[in-house]
Design a protein around this motif. Structure first.
Motif, PDB file in Angstrom:
ATOM      1  N   GLU A   9      14.030  27.081 -18.535  1.00 30.23           N
ATOM      2  CA  GLU A   9      13.371  27.300 -17.192  1.00 30.23           C
ATOM      3  C   GLU A   9      12.074  27.523 -16.918  1.00 30.23           C
ATOM      4  N   PHE A  28      14.044  37.491 -16.181  1.00 31.28           N
ATOM      5  CA  PHE A  28      12.788  37.175 -15.675  1.00 31.28           C
ATOM      6  C   PHE A  28      11.646  38.279 -15.592  1.00 31.28           C
ATOM      7  N   VAL A  43      16.973  33.852 -16.531  1.00 32.81           N
ATOM      8  CA  VAL A  43      16.588  32.554 -16.853  1.00 32.81           C
ATOM      9  C   VAL A  43      17.055  32.042 -18.148  1.00 32.81           C
TER      10      VAL A  43
END
Length: 89
Positions: A9, A28, A43
């Motif tokens: 991502e 994150f 993530v």
């Protein structure tokens, strides 16, 4: 990982999503900097991007772009990042 479709991502450069397979779950907001261990702060990341990001606090534009990418896949806003309360000394 399912939400990310098995793909990293994070960004590989020029504002584009990395196309490598996600091999890691990353905070994150780094746990060492107050990031929560939650799905919102999770993530999916490839080894390259995870190593490059390290324990840095992400820039605000990274948060905005990731939220926009997540929303485009589901049609719904998917918030990114969550911080835990830090105890005062």
């Amino acid at each position: 990982m399912l939400r990310a479709g098995g793909i990293c991502e994070l960004e590989s450069g020029y504002g584009r999503r990395c196309s490598r397979a996600a091999e890691h779950g990353d905070h994150f907001y780094p746990w060492s900097k107050g990031g929560a261990t939650s799905l919102r702060n999770f993530v999916a990341a490839c080894a390259h991007c995870n190593g490059r990001k390290r324990a840095r606090i992400p820039r605000p534009w990274m948060l905005t772009r990731l939220e926009r990418r997540r929303a485009s896949g589901t049609g719904m806003a998917v918030p990114v990042g969550e911080r835990r309360r830090l105890r005062s000394a």
